[in-house]
Structure formats: C-alpha cells, structure tokens
Design a protein around this motif. Sequence first.
Motif, PDB file in Angstrom:
ATOM      1  N   GLY A   1       0.813  -1.210   0.000  1.00  0.00           N
ATOM      2  CA  GLY A   1       0.000   0.000   0.000  1.00  0.00           C
ATOM      3  C   GLY A   1       0.846   1.259   0.000  1.00  0.00           C
ATOM      4  O   GLY A   1       0.544   2.235  -0.709  1.00  0.00           O
ATOM      5  N   MET A   2       1.911   1.245   0.782  1.00  0.00           N
ATOM      6  CA  MET A   2       2.815   2.399   0.804  1.00  0.00           C
ATOM      7  C   MET A   2       3.548   2.541  -0.528  1.00  0.00           C
ATOM      8  O   MET A   2       3.804   3.662  -0.989  1.00  0.00           O
ATOM      9  CB  MET A   2       3.820   2.250   1.950  1.00  0.00           C
TER      10      MET A   2
ATOM     11  N   LEU B   1       1.152   4.270  -2.844  1.00  0.00           N
ATOM     12  CA  LEU B   1       1.013   5.690  -2.506  1.00  0.00           C
ATOM     13  C   LEU B   1       2.240   6.480  -2.924  1.00  0.00           C
ATOM     14  O   LEU B   1       2.130   7.590  -3.478  1.00  0.00           O
ATOM     15  CB  LEU B   1       0.760   5.834  -1.004  1.00  0.00           C
ATOM     16  N   SER B   2       3.417   5.922  -2.675  1.00  0.00           N
ATOM     17  CA  SER B   2       4.649   6.633  -3.051  1.00  0.00           C
ATOM     18  C   SER B   2       4.778   6.760  -4.564  1.00  0.00           C
ATOM     19  O   SER B   2       5.225   7.794  -5.071  1.00  0.00           O
ATOM     20  CB  SER B   2       5.872   5.914  -2.472  1.00  0.00           C
TER      21      SER B   2
ATOM     22  N   LEU C   1       2.242   6.907  -6.680  1.00  0.00           N
ATOM     23  CA  LEU C   1       1.255   7.898  -7.107  1.00  0.00           C
ATOM     24  C   LEU C   1       1.757   9.320  -6.888  1.00  0.00           C
ATOM     25  O   LEU C   1       1.440  10.233  -7.659  1.00  0.00           O
ATOM     26  CB  LEU C   1      -0.064   7.677  -6.364  1.00  0.00           C
TER      27      LEU C   1
ATOM     28  N   LEU D   1       6.789  10.890   2.521  1.00  0.00           N
ATOM     29  CA  LEU D   1       5.652  11.259   1.676  1.00  0.00           C
ATOM     30  C   LEU D   1       5.513  12.772   1.565  1.00  0.00           C
ATOM     31  O   LEU D   1       5.155  13.298   0.510  1.00  0.00           O
ATOM     32  CB  LEU D   1       4.367  10.651   2.242  1.00  0.00           C
TER      33      LEU D   1
END
Length: 222
Positions: free
Chosen positions: A130-131, A134-135, A137, A195
Amino acid sequence: MMPTASTAIIGRELRMAARRPMDALGALLFFIVVGSVFPLAVGPDVALLAAIGPGVVWVAALLAVMISLHRLFLPDLEDGTLEQLILSPRSLTGIVFARIGAHWLVTCLPLVAVAPLLGLQFGLSAQAIGMLLLSLLLGTPTLACLGALGAALTLGLRGNVLLALIVLPLCVPVLIFGSGAVTASQQGLPSSPHLSLLGALLLAATFLCPWAVAAALRLAVE
C-alpha cells in the motif's frame, strides 16, 4: 488555458496512444520484466528480497519512464505540430501541462497499477505494498515532469545518452524518498516525512517544469 482545451489535448494523446499501443506497452513490459528478473537472480532469500524490493521497483519505474521520453515531443517537431502549438493563442505552458498529464496517464499509471504484483514477488507485506502504491502515485508525476524537461532540452538531438544524463540525476531525490517511504513502513517507522517530501517535490515540479519545458520547446523550434 481553458479546461476544454486541456481535455481535448489529453483526449488526442490518449487516442494516439490507442493507435500505437506498443509505445505505451513497451514501457509497461520493460517495468514488469526488470522487476521480475531481480527475484530470479537474487534467489529465495526472503529477507534480502524484501530489503531490496522497494528500490528495485522504483528504479524499474524510472527506467520505464525514461525509455518513453524520446517520443514525447519528437513527432510534433517532425510534422510541424510543435510550431503550430507555439503560434497558438493558447498558453504553451498550459498545453505542456496537459501533455505531461496525458503522458502520465498513458505511461506511468499502468506502472502504478501493476506495481503490487511486483511487490508480491519481493515478499512485501500488504502495508508495504500500500505504501509502495502511494509513493508511486506521488512520485511518478514528478518523474514525468522532469522527464518532459529533459526531452524538451534534448529535442532534435540524436541519441538518448544526453537525455539520460540530464534526467537521472534530477530523479535521484524522488527515488530516495519513494523507496525510503516503503522501507520505513516495513520497519514500523513513520513514512509521513518521506511522503511529505515527495509531495513537496511534486508541487515544485508541477509549478516549475511546464514553464521550463515551454521555454525549451521555443528554443528548439528557433
């Protein structure tokens, strides 16, 4: 630039990508092949695979974006479209922004979509995957902006070595913070600093790169 004009430019790029699917699929296949070869070469060491996984996926994403950059503005230069865009009453910066957005949709978004499969090959946990998503994206739009700048600066030059020399050093911070966010998540550490830095890089690239690319395109035509 009016939103309808941006939508028209993005739609045009998507239609052109649909007519030449191998231009977009080439980057995606490269990303999958590079990400899949590393686990085979390293072996079944679960701890080692999990440790190198985030960095390998991010480097594969960067290289996949790089191989598609030389076609970003070159066709427009060869057929005279670029000159018409520069002479257009619309903002060239806005046109460039739309082109970068279309390039991200065609080239980078598929990479983000298949990244979880590569994460599974490296034995990443669900939280780490998941991380990773996100990273990517947050980071891949920055790679697209920096790549567009390199493509504009080297437009019309033969060979892609100079393009790589310009773009790769600029992308190092994105790779560090992107893979660092996933590694921190694996170790139970907060990923928010990484992030936040990725977000700051994205804001800076979104604000500065379209203007710089527009200036470089004007110089290339002149």
